[in-house]
Design a protein around this motif. Structure first.
Motif, mmCIF file in Angstrom:
data_model
loop_
_atom_site.group_PDB
_atom_site.id
_atom_site.type_symbol
_atom_site.label_atom_id
_atom_site.label_comp_id
_atom_site.label_asym_id
_atom_site.label_seq_id
_atom_site.Cartn_x
_atom_site.Cartn_y
_atom_site.Cartn_z
ATOM 1 N N ALA A 150 37.018 -26.685 -33.620
ATOM 2 C CA ALA A 150 35.846 -27.574 -33.612
ATOM 3 C C ALA A 150 34.944 -27.216 -34.781
ATOM 4 C CB ALA A 150 35.080 -27.438 -32.296
ATOM 5 N N ASP A 151 34.190 -28.205 -35.243
ATOM 6 C CA ASP A 151 33.165 -27.939 -36.252
ATOM 7 C C ASP A 151 31.878 -28.617 -35.836
ATOM 8 O OD1 ASP A 151 32.957 -30.678 -37.669
ATOM 9 O OD2 ASP A 151 35.074 -30.247 -37.925
ATOM 10 N N VAL A 152 30.763 -27.952 -36.112
ATOM 11 C CA VAL A 152 29.447 -28.460 -35.748
ATOM 12 C C VAL A 152 28.519 -28.280 -36.937
ATOM 13 C CG1 VAL A 152 28.847 -26.239 -34.690
ATOM 14 C CG2 VAL A 152 27.526 -28.273 -34.111
ATOM 15 N N THR A 153 27.738 -29.310 -37.240
ATOM 16 C CA THR A 153 26.812 -29.276 -38.364
ATOM 17 C C THR A 153 25.390 -29.129 -37.840
ATOM 18 O OG1 THR A 153 28.277 -30.680 -39.676
ATOM 19 C CG2 THR A 153 26.000 -30.498 -40.407
ATOM 20 N N LEU A 154 24.693 -28.110 -38.346
ATOM 21 C CA LEU A 154 23.321 -27.820 -37.928
ATOM 22 C C LEU A 154 22.363 -28.143 -39.060
ATOM 23 C CD1 LEU A 154 23.920 -24.310 -36.263
ATOM 24 C CD2 LEU A 154 24.118 -26.584 -35.213
ATOM 25 N N LYS A 155 21.184 -28.629 -38.671
ATOM 26 C CA LYS A 155 20.141 -28.939 -39.642
ATOM 27 C C LYS A 155 18.846 -28.256 -39.234
ATOM 28 C CE LYS A 155 21.840 -33.434 -41.269
ATOM 29 N NZ LYS A 155 21.512 -34.877 -41.463
ATOM 30 N N GLY B 33 24.044 -25.751 -41.901
ATOM 31 C CA GLY B 33 25.364 -25.925 -42.496
ATOM 32 C C GLY B 33 26.382 -26.276 -41.434
ATOM 33 N N THR B 34 27.646 -26.203 -41.813
ATOM 34 C CA THR B 34 28.734 -26.510 -40.895
ATOM 35 C C THR B 34 29.391 -25.222 -40.436
ATOM 36 O OG1 THR B 34 29.142 -28.660 -41.938
ATOM 37 C CG2 THR B 34 30.929 -27.722 -40.630
ATOM 38 N N TRP B 35 29.539 -25.092 -39.139
ATOM 39 C CA TRP B 35 30.141 -23.909 -38.532
ATOM 40 C C TRP B 35 31.426 -24.326 -37.816
ATOM 41 C CZ3 TRP B 35 27.878 -19.057 -39.139
ATOM 42 C CH2 TRP B 35 26.624 -19.080 -39.789
ATOM 43 N N VAL B 36 32.428 -23.463 -37.900
ATOM 44 C CA VAL B 36 33.754 -23.795 -37.387
ATOM 45 C C VAL B 36 34.220 -22.700 -36.439
ATOM 46 C CG1 VAL B 36 36.160 -24.249 -38.017
ATOM 47 C CG2 VAL B 36 34.311 -25.035 -39.513
ATOM 48 N N ILE B 37 34.820 -23.116 -35.326
ATOM 49 C CA ILE B 37 35.410 -22.155 -34.381
ATOM 50 C C ILE B 37 36.838 -22.604 -34.063
ATOM 51 C CG2 ILE B 37 33.196 -21.488 -33.389
ATOM 52 C CD1 ILE B 37 35.414 -23.497 -31.187
ATOM 53 N N ARG B 38 37.669 -21.641 -33.696
ATOM 54 C CA ARG B 38 39.021 -21.921 -33.227
ATOM 55 C C ARG B 38 39.076 -21.695 -31.720
ATOM 56 N NH1 ARG B 38 43.151 -21.676 -37.309
ATOM 57 N NH2 ARG B 38 42.369 -20.943 -39.334
#
Length: 348
Positions: A40-45, A75-80
């Motif tokens: 998944a990826d999530v973008t934070l502002k 930024g964009t954060w990614v998890i597996r």
């Protein structure tokens, strides 16, 4: 009147403060969220440094797994997601942004896993390495997509770029290829991940792929030249890790090494090429020689090599000097004869 004006002004100041606080709270948010069964990826502002990010994967209301991160900024954060036996069906993913025990922002999304789902495009191949990302994509019918390329260090996308409105017209039998070169200089020996996300907006289809890779320097010999007087080799960089190596020229004849010369190469990145030249101590005597050109990495490991043969031929002596010497006498004799004739005529 003056007291009323003061109270009115105080009320405006308080209201402005509340609005500023509300604006500050709203400025930290989850702007975008995407997930599939693998990652998944999530973008934070906003001002999110130091906040906690929690990601939940849910199956029919049942919490399957949770991932927690402490973020250092927007930024964009990614998890597996850890591998598990997933049943066919719909899954939900929710992201929560926490600060001091309070949820600042929340966003959820859903996706379907397994079973038959009509797809407008198919990714036939994907690979990320020290050069960039390489993608082969095809479509059953012509369509357009947006492609997001992400370079990931740890859990954070250190760079995200987007190509918009890319036409996909290749058939499933003849996919089109896309290559994206990293903009960043990579650190040798560091593990990164490349992630691509393809979005077809017309039919709301999104697919993502990701793989990890170890960044290593790389280069190759593209051209060599050699003769009786010296040799040269052209080296091209093949990685976004700076290549700092050397070229070793080994000249031998009948199994005996006659000359071994090593020179540093310039620092090279992907697509950079430079030529390194050397000269022998003296012109080679006639004969057959073997030249081994070896490209060495920083640790002395062989990166590439090429072997060639030099056929040194005898140097032919020029006849120009002899011809000139022979030509000097007739020319001088003719001049002397002409001078004699002139003098005799004057005497008469």
């Amino acid at each position: 009147m003056r007291i009323s004006a003061v109270w009115h002004l105080a009320a405006l100041v308080a209201l402005a403060a509340l609005m500023a606080m509300a604006g500050t709270a709203q400025s930290s948010e989850i702007a975008n969220l995407y997930s599939n069964i693998d990652s998944a990826d999530v973008t934070l502002k906003g001002d999110v440094a130091g906040m906690a990010l929690r990601m939940d994967l849910i199956d029919e209301g049942r919490l399957i797994m949770t991932k927690n991160l402490t973020v250092d900024g927007p930024g964009t954060w990614v998890i597996r997601w850890p591998a598990f036996h997933a049943e066919k069906g719909s899954f939900d993913v929710c992201a929560f942004l926490w600060e001091n025990g309070t949820v600042v922002s929340r966003k959820c999304d859903s996706f379907f896993y397994g079973g038959f789902e009509p797809i407008r495009f198919d990714v036939r191949d994907f690979r990320a390495d020290s050069r960039g990302m390489h993608l082969a994509i095809s479509a059953s019918d012509p369509t357009v997509v947006d492609i997001y390329y992400m370079l990931i260090d740890g859990n954070k996308a250190v760079y995200v770029t987007r190509e918009q409105v890319i036409p996909i017209t290749g058939s499933f039998a003849m996919p089109i290829t896309r290559d994206y070169a990293w903009k960043q200089i990579l650190e040798n020996g560091r593990e990164y991940a490349g992630r691509v996300k393809i979005v077809e907006l017309n039919h709301n289809q999104t697919r993502s792929f990701m793989n990890s890779f170890l960044a290593v320097d790389d280069a190759m010999i593209t051209e060599t030249y050699q003769d009786e007087t010296g040799a040269s080799a052209t080296v091209m960089g093949n990685s976004r890790v700076p290549f700092e190596g050397s070229l070793r020229f080994i000249l031998s004849q009948n199994g005996s090494i006659l000359n071994a010369t090593e020179k540093r190469t310039p620092v090279l990145l992907t697509g950079d090429d430079e030529t390194v030249e050397i000269t022998w101590n003296k012109t080679l005597e006639p004969g057959i020689y073997l030249l081994r050109t070896v490209l060495l990495g920083q640790g002395g490991a062989v990166v590439d090599l090429e072997e060639n043969v030099i056929e040194a031929k005898p140097l032919l002596r020029s006849n120009a000097t002899d011809t000139a010497e022979k030509a000097d006498f007739p020319a001088g004799a003719a001049a002397l004869a002409m001078l004699t004739i002139v003098l005799l005529r004057r005497r008469r």
